[in-house]
Design a protein around this motif. Structure first.
Motif, PDB file in Angstrom:
ATOM      1  N   PHE A  19       0.745  -1.126  -0.034  1.00 30.76           N
ATOM      2  CA  PHE A  19      -0.046  -0.007  -0.056  1.00 30.76           C
ATOM      3  C   PHE A  19       0.914   1.190  -0.161  1.00 30.76           C
ATOM      4  O   PHE A  19       1.870   1.338   0.937  1.00 30.76           O
ATOM      5  CB  PHE A  19      -0.861  -0.037   1.129  1.00 30.76           C
ATOM      6  CG  PHE A  19      -1.749  -1.195   1.549  1.00 30.76           C
ATOM      7  CD1 PHE A  19      -3.136  -1.254   0.869  1.00 30.76           C
ATOM      8  CD2 PHE A  19      -1.341  -2.439   1.833  1.00 30.76           C
ATOM      9  CE1 PHE A  19      -4.047  -2.475   0.930  1.00 30.76           C
ATOM     10  CE2 PHE A  19      -2.280  -3.467   2.228  1.00 30.76           C
ATOM     11  CZ  PHE A  19      -3.470  -3.539   1.523  1.00 30.76           C
ATOM     12  N   VAL A  20       0.589   2.042  -0.763  1.00 30.13           N
ATOM     13  CA  VAL A  20       1.347   3.257  -0.850  1.00 30.13           C
ATOM     14  C   VAL A  20       0.544   4.508  -0.397  1.00 30.13           C
ATOM     15  O   VAL A  20      -0.580   4.701  -0.597  1.00 30.13           O
ATOM     16  CB  VAL A  20       1.796   3.766  -2.271  1.00 30.13           C
ATOM     17  CG1 VAL A  20       2.225   5.088  -2.458  1.00 30.13           C
ATOM     18  CG2 VAL A  20       2.619   2.579  -2.919  1.00 30.13           C
ATOM     19  N   VAL A  21       0.937   5.051   0.753  1.00 32.14           N
ATOM     20  CA  VAL A  21       0.120   6.256   1.408  1.00 32.14           C
ATOM     21  C   VAL A  21       1.000   7.633   1.297  1.00 32.14           C
ATOM     22  O   VAL A  21       2.278   7.540   1.179  1.00 32.14           O
ATOM     23  CB  VAL A  21      -0.247   6.005   2.738  1.00 32.14           C
ATOM     24  CG1 VAL A  21      -0.986   4.664   2.959  1.00 32.14           C
ATOM     25  CG2 VAL A  21       1.261   5.523   3.857  1.00 32.14           C
ATOM     26  N   THR A  22       0.331   8.849   1.189  1.00 25.48           N
ATOM     27  CA  THR A  22       1.058  10.003   1.188  1.00 25.48           C
ATOM     28  C   THR A  22       0.533  10.714   2.295  1.00 25.48           C
ATOM     29  O   THR A  22      -0.889  10.890   2.541  1.00 25.48           O
ATOM     30  CB  THR A  22       0.711  10.747   0.066  1.00 25.48           C
ATOM     31  OG1 THR A  22       1.141   9.696  -1.184  1.00 25.48           O
ATOM     32  CG2 THR A  22       1.471  11.990  -0.145  1.00 25.48           C
ATOM     33  N   ALA A  23       1.295  11.323   3.165  1.00 21.71           N
ATOM     34  CA  ALA A  23       0.800  12.231   4.190  1.00 21.71           C
ATOM     35  C   ALA A  23       0.125  13.663   3.581  1.00 21.71           C
ATOM     36  O   ALA A  23       1.172  14.287   2.816  1.00 21.71           O
ATOM     37  CB  ALA A  23       1.777  12.431   5.216  1.00 21.71           C
ATOM     38  N   THR A  24      -0.798  14.028   4.002  1.00 20.86           N
ATOM     39  CA  THR A  24      -1.231  15.446   3.602  1.00 20.86           C
ATOM     40  C   THR A  24      -0.647  16.695   4.416  1.00 20.86           C
ATOM     41  O   THR A  24      -0.619  17.655   4.438  1.00 20.86           O
ATOM     42  CB  THR A  24      -2.526  15.424   3.070  1.00 20.86           C
ATOM     43  OG1 THR A  24      -3.269  15.021   4.589  1.00 20.86           O
ATOM     44  CG2 THR A  24      -2.881  14.555   2.085  1.00 20.86           C
ATOM     45  N   ARG A  25      -0.361  16.192   5.854  1.00 21.77           N
ATOM     46  CA  ARG A  25      -0.050  16.933   6.942  1.00 21.77           C
ATOM     47  C   ARG A  25       1.181  16.327   7.867  1.00 21.77           C
ATOM     48  O   ARG A  25       1.169  15.262   8.000  1.00 21.77           O
ATOM     49  CB  ARG A  25      -1.206  17.739   7.428  1.00 21.77           C
ATOM     50  CG  ARG A  25      -2.222  16.697   8.202  1.00 21.77           C
ATOM     51  CD  ARG A  25      -3.342  17.185   9.024  1.00 21.77           C
ATOM     52  NE  ARG A  25      -4.083  16.187   9.541  1.00 21.77           N
ATOM     53  CZ  ARG A  25      -4.057  15.623  10.518  1.00 21.77           C
ATOM     54  NH1 ARG A  25      -2.799  15.913  11.453  1.00 21.77           N
ATOM     55  NH2 ARG A  25      -4.734  14.781  11.094  1.00 21.77           N
TER      56      ARG A  25
ATOM     57  N   GLY B 234       2.410  15.492  11.424  1.00 22.29           N
ATOM     58  CA  GLY B 234       1.790  14.951  12.790  1.00 22.29           C
ATOM     59  C   GLY B 234       2.037  13.482  12.878  1.00 22.29           C
ATOM     60  O   GLY B 234       2.984  12.855  12.307  1.00 22.29           O
ATOM     61  N   VAL B 235       1.618  13.040  14.038  1.00 25.86           N
ATOM     62  CA  VAL B 235       1.649  11.615  14.289  1.00 25.86           C
ATOM     63  C   VAL B 235       0.621  10.675  14.071  1.00 25.86           C
ATOM     64  O   VAL B 235      -0.620  11.152  14.479  1.00 25.86           O
ATOM     65  CB  VAL B 235       1.926  11.294  15.858  1.00 25.86           C
ATOM     66  CG1 VAL B 235       2.136   9.900  16.294  1.00 25.86           C
ATOM     67  CG2 VAL B 235       3.222  12.237  16.512  1.00 25.86           C
ATOM     68  N   PHE B 236       0.456   9.529  13.276  1.00 22.84           N
ATOM     69  CA  PHE B 236      -0.435   8.712  12.738  1.00 22.84           C
ATOM     70  C   PHE B 236      -0.393   7.419  13.146  1.00 22.84           C
ATOM     71  O   PHE B 236       0.879   6.657  13.243  1.00 22.84           O
ATOM     72  CB  PHE B 236      -0.566   9.146  11.215  1.00 22.84           C
ATOM     73  CG  PHE B 236      -0.856  10.312  10.745  1.00 22.84           C
ATOM     74  CD1 PHE B 236      -2.050  10.796  10.549  1.00 22.84           C
ATOM     75  CD2 PHE B 236       0.401  11.064  10.586  1.00 22.84           C
ATOM     76  CE1 PHE B 236      -2.290  12.368  10.066  1.00 22.84           C
ATOM     77  CE2 PHE B 236       0.038  12.505  10.129  1.00 22.84           C
ATOM     78  CZ  PHE B 236      -1.155  12.974   9.956  1.00 22.84           C
ATOM     79  N   ILE B 237      -1.438   6.864  13.592  1.00 27.86           N
ATOM     80  CA  ILE B 237      -1.466   5.163  13.894  1.00 27.86           C
ATOM     81  C   ILE B 237      -2.146   4.545  12.790  1.00 27.86           C
ATOM     82  O   ILE B 237      -3.404   4.663  12.368  1.00 27.86           O
ATOM     83  CB  ILE B 237      -2.190   4.984  15.250  1.00 27.86           C
ATOM     84  CG1 ILE B 237      -1.391   5.680  16.347  1.00 27.86           C
ATOM     85  CG2 ILE B 237      -2.097   3.412  15.508  1.00 27.86           C
ATOM     86  CD1 ILE B 237       0.116   5.378  16.598  1.00 27.86           C
ATOM     87  N   ILE B 238      -1.538   3.760  12.243  1.00 29.05           N
ATOM     88  CA  ILE B 238      -2.160   2.620  11.293  1.00 29.05           C
ATOM     89  C   ILE B 238      -2.452   1.519  11.830  1.00 29.05           C
ATOM     90  O   ILE B 238      -1.896   0.739  12.568  1.00 29.05           O
ATOM     91  CB  ILE B 238      -1.267   2.380   9.886  1.00 29.05           C
ATOM     92  CG1 ILE B 238      -0.866   3.615   9.325  1.00 29.05           C
ATOM     93  CG2 ILE B 238      -1.756   1.474   8.813  1.00 29.05           C
ATOM     94  CD1 ILE B 238       0.145   3.238   7.846  1.00 29.05           C
ATOM     95  N   PRO B 239      -3.854   1.369  12.001  1.00 30.05           N
ATOM     96  CA  PRO B 239      -4.279   0.183  13.057  1.00 30.05           C
ATOM     97  C   PRO B 239      -3.849  -1.172  12.306  1.00 30.05           C
ATOM     98  O   PRO B 239      -3.479  -1.209  11.132  1.00 30.05           O
ATOM     99  CB  PRO B 239      -5.743   0.450  12.840  1.00 30.05           C
ATOM    100  CG  PRO B 239      -6.186   1.175  11.509  1.00 30.05           C
ATOM    101  CD  PRO B 239      -4.990   2.094  11.496  1.00 30.05           C
TER     102      PRO B 239
ATOM    103  N   VAL C 136       0.902   0.337  13.126  1.00 30.83           N
ATOM    104  CA  VAL C 136       2.187   1.116  12.889  1.00 30.83           C
ATOM    105  C   VAL C 136       2.169   2.357  13.393  1.00 30.83           C
ATOM    106  O   VAL C 136       0.975   3.081  12.876  1.00 30.83           O
ATOM    107  CB  VAL C 136       2.391   0.940  11.283  1.00 30.83           C
ATOM    108  CG1 VAL C 136       3.684   1.780  10.951  1.00 30.83           C
ATOM    109  CG2 VAL C 136       2.665  -0.795  10.900  1.00 30.83           C
ATOM    110  N   ARG C 137       3.125   3.087  13.768  1.00 27.96           N
ATOM    111  CA  ARG C 137       2.991   4.250  14.357  1.00 27.96           C
ATOM    112  C   ARG C 137       4.155   5.138  13.268  1.00 27.96           C
ATOM    113  O   ARG C 137       5.096   4.851  13.038  1.00 27.96           O
ATOM    114  CB  ARG C 137       3.676   4.388  15.771  1.00 27.96           C
ATOM    115  CG  ARG C 137       3.844   5.947  16.327  1.00 27.96           C
ATOM    116  CD  ARG C 137       4.448   5.770  17.512  1.00 27.96           C
ATOM    117  NE  ARG C 137       4.669   7.264  18.070  1.00 27.96           N
ATOM    118  CZ  ARG C 137       3.760   7.790  18.951  1.00 27.96           C
ATOM    119  NH1 ARG C 137       2.591   7.381  19.213  1.00 27.96           N
ATOM    120  NH2 ARG C 137       3.912   9.135  19.228  1.00 27.96           N
ATOM    121  N   LEU C 138       3.329   6.059  12.678  1.00 30.48           N
ATOM    122  CA  LEU C 138       4.196   7.058  11.616  1.00 30.48           C
ATOM    123  C   LEU C 138       4.360   8.272  12.228  1.00 30.48           C
ATOM    124  O   LEU C 138       3.059   8.908  12.609  1.00 30.48           O
ATOM    125  CB  LEU C 138       3.438   7.130  10.288  1.00 30.48           C
ATOM    126  CG  LEU C 138       3.277   5.591   9.502  1.00 30.48           C
ATOM    127  CD1 LEU C 138       2.476   5.722   8.107  1.00 30.48           C
ATOM    128  CD2 LEU C 138       4.633   5.005   9.426  1.00 30.48           C
TER     129      LEU C 138
END
Length: 760
Positions: free
Chosen positions: A6-12, A14-19, A35-37
């Motif tokens: 999966f290819v994801v692109t952050a738009t802003r 911050g801290v994100f959690i992929i469940p 996964v913590r990004l």
């Protein structure tokens, strides 16, 4: 194993959690870890880069603080934005790198990278630079023009669109630091890099004066092709010759900044006190450690025996005849007598008088051949024989007419005149002279077109002859005036073309005899042997440089001899100037090609020039050099003269042809063989100039520029064939057929003019 990407692109930021991701496999639910990004702010684009630009150039430099002499590996990177599928018509100007020495340039493997949210293809051009001076230096901009082709590609392989761009990268400032001045080890020769060293010495059991080869391998990373071996401390008991070197780059390094430089150094022990070869030391500056490093090889034990020159004479009573003393490794002594002194001049083959002299036997043969051909033609042509006989008769008869006219002998005069007319008409009409009378004039002359005036003149002359029989008195003056009329009538008859007989002209045979006088010139009244003895005395006193000056003074006056060049070569050999010694020996060899001492000294000098390696001469050159060019010339001329003299003798005495046939074949074969040897000797020794290196070590480069990279190195005494001369450079070829360019101030030219510098 099944992988889903999966290819994801952050738009802003911050801290994100992929469940966790879940999957049911065989009734069992499997779950991944979350996964913590952490997404930061977008990185700034490289300086000078327009995010909208489809391509840009930039420097990739590992460090901006370097030392003088340190090699830095740089990349000039071309970035192509996603969507550019191809480039064409690429043209680049080199970067402005004042203060740097630029090395090789190679294309590296392309790769992909991402800047911000944009993916780029990177095409790196790798090159090396070496800081040449201290201070703030700028690695300037490079400019590249190209056509960018954008995708997608259609069915025919054509791009959707094309765009021409001109790209310029931003310059980079580099600080060039000086090498530390503290704790500089003795013998430091300026090498900068990271190196290792191995040393090999052989042989270790030698006589005084025998060469020892020291092989030193300096390997590592740095400006290896510019590394020089430093002078060694404690080697004052050895005679050391300049080393040769050969750089071998690492196989996997196209930039040639790593590899091994192989050195070969020849040293000669000078006395029996030598017990070891002192330690070999090499120092360099390591820019990574920022300090000087010293590499050392321990002392090598040596066994040094007396040389043959220092041994006492062998005892005649000794019964051991199998003991062979060591070979003498010094030149033969100088010659005490000056020998035959001559003036330096061109070889015989280039002297006009000698070339003209070779025409003499050819002309003699040609003249006798023409004479024989004429004799054969007379023998086979009765009319021609009669014509020649009539011409002689008329010449004699006209003299008799003059005599009779002056003496008043009328009857004799007219009888001779009648006889001459009969002979000339008979020869022209091909009739017996006795058959010619006045009656035959109209019968035979009018049909062939003789004019009436000529016929009338002939009739009058015949009538005068007939009237003289009847006591007609004629004065002497009348007889003399009548001679001119007779001569005119005879000349007109000679010009007649009767029947099909062509006009025959007398072919006289003449052979020019060439007289050559060779005058011996006394060019100098002074006693040259006095100056020669003075130079020899300087040599014996060990003042070799002054001895060379003395010999040069003799040569400058035009007085040359084999002994002068021989002794001059010895003096240069003692000074360690092997190249100039070889040049002098080779000039002496032209004057005395069979001098065994000279050949031995020349062989020894060539071995020294090769660092002690054996010198194998060419057998053909050895054979041709057994005689001087003048000797080959004289032998060929003797065979040539003998051949044509025998041919000429056969034309003179034709009955001897069969007896001389074998001699002619032998001299002809000898002329061909000797001429071939003469031609080869002329080409190899005089028409093929050679350059003799006279500097300690010289670089042969691949172009006539100081900036051109080196092809190989040569040492003092190397003999190279000269192919071309351009400005201050000689194009040369070594025995291994390697071609390159050598500065002309590093060599002497040896050609048909003898020894001279390239500019003279």
């Amino acid at each position: 194993k099944i992988t889903h990407t999966f290819v994801v692109t952050a738009t802003r930021s911050g801290v994100f959690i992929i469940p966790p991701m879940t999957a049911t496999i065989g009734g069992q639910v499997c779950k991944s870890d979350p996964v913590r990004l952490t997404v930061g702010k977008a990185a700034a684009s490289p300086a000078g880069v327009n995010s909208d630009s489809p391509a840009f150039l930039r420097w990739e430099i590992p460090k901006t603080n370097v030392y003088v002499g340190e090699i830095i590996r740089t990349e000039l990177q071309l970035y192509l934005r996603e969507g550019v599928v191809k480039i064409s018509d690429f043209q680049q100007t080199p970067p402005d790198a004042e203060g740097f020495t630029m090395g090789k340039m190679v294309q590296a493997q392309q790769h992909e990278t991402r800047i911000g949210n944009v993916r780029y293809t990177v095409l790196p051009l790798v090159m090396t630079f070496t800081a040449a001076k201290v201070g703030t230096l700028t690695l300037g901009s490079a400019q590249a023009g190209m056509n960018l082709l954008f995708g997608p590609i259609d069915f025919f392989g054509r791009a959707t669109r094309a765009q021409h761009v001109t790209l310029t990268n931003a310059p980079v400032t580099i600080q060039s630091l000086p090498l530390p001045t503290e704790n500089v080890p003795p013998g430091f020769s300026g090498a900068v890099g990271n190196y290792s060293m191995t040393v090999n010495v052989s042989p270790t059991n030698v006589a005084v004066g025998d060469p020892i080869t020291v092989k030193v391998d300096i390997g590592g990373r740095g400006a290896l092709d510019g590394v020089r071996l430093p002078a060694q401390m404690g080697w004052d008991q050895f005679k050391a010759y300049p080393p040769t070197s050969e750089f071998a780059p690492a196989p996997d390094d196209p930039l040639a900044i790593s590899g091994t430089n192989h050195f070969a150094l020849t040293v000669v022990p000078q006395n029996l006190d030598v017990k070891e070869l002192p330690p070999f030391v090499f120092t360099y500056f390591d820019p990574d450690r920022k300090s000087y490093q010293t590499l050392s090889h321990p002392a090598v034990p040596l066994i040094v025996r007396p040389s043959a020159a220092s041994l006492p004479p062998p005892s005649l009573a000794s019964g051991n005849s199998s003991d062979n003393p060591p070979a003498v490794q010094d030149v033969s002594p100088i010659k005490a007598r000056i020998g035959a002194v001559t003036q330096l001049s061109q070889p015989l083959v280039w002297r006009p008088w000698f070339l003209a002299l070779q025409a003499v036997p050819v002309l003699a043969w040609a003249g006798l051949l023409i004479r024989r051909k004429q004799a054969e033609r007379l023998a086979n042509n009765p009319r021609l024989r009669r014509q020649r006989q009539v011409e002689r008769t008329i010449r004699t008869g006209l003299k008799e007419l003059h005599r009779a006219a002056n003496a008043g002998e009328v009857e004799t005069f007219f009888a001779m005149m009648f006889h001459l007319l009969q002979e000339q008409l008979g020869e022209r009409l091909d009739l017996p002279a006795s058959a010619i009378t006045e009656a035959v004039l109209d019968e035979h002359l009018r049909p062939i077109g003789v004019s009436d005036s000529q016929l009338e003149e002939l009739r009058e002359l015949f009538q005068m002859c007939n009237q003289a029989r009847y006591a007609h008195e004629t004065s002497n003056a009348e007889l003399v005036s009548l001679i001119s009329r007779v001569e005119g009538a005879l000349n007109e008859l000679k010009s007649l073309n009767v029947k099909q007989t062509a006009r025959l002209t007398s072919m006289g045979t003449s052979l020019m005899v060439l007289l050559l006088a060779l005058v011996a010139l006394n060019v100098s009244a002074r006693d040259v042997s006095t100056d020669f003895d003075s130079a020899n005395k300087l040599y014996e006193e060990g003042r070799y440089g002054d001895a060379v000056s003395g010999y040069d003074k003799l040569l400058a006056s035009g007085d040359v001899s084999e002994a002068i060049y021989f002794n001059r070569g010895n003096a240069f050999f003692k000074l360690g100037e092997i190249g100039r010694a070889i040049a002098s020996y080779r000039q002496a060899e032209r004057l005395a090609p069979r001098d065994h001492e000279l050949r031995a000294n020349l062989q020894l000098a060539r071995v020294r020039a090769r660092g002690g390696a054996p010198y194998h001469s060419d057998h053909l050159r050895d054979f041709l050099s057994s005689l001087s060019l003048n000797e080959w010339t004289v032998l060929t001329a003797i065979a040539f003269w003998s051949f044509f003299i025998l041919l000429a003798f056969c034309q003179w005495k034709t009955e001897l042809r069969a007896r001389l046939k074998n001699y002619i074949l032998a001299t002809g074969g000898a002329t061909i063989l000797l001429g071939l040897c003469f031609g080869l000797a002329l080409y190899l020794e005089y028409l093929t100039p050679s350059a003799i290196v006279v500097t300690g070590e010289a670089d042969v480069r691949n172009g006539p520029l100081d900036e051109s990279p080196g092809v190989y190195k040569v040492r003092d005494g190397a003999e190279l064939q000269v192919l071309d001369h351009k400005d201050n450079w000689l194009q040369v070829e070594d025995p291994a057929m390697r071609v390159g360019w050598l500065r002309d101030d590093q060599a002497l030219i040896f050609d048909s003019n003898g020894i001279h510098t390239p500019k003279t």
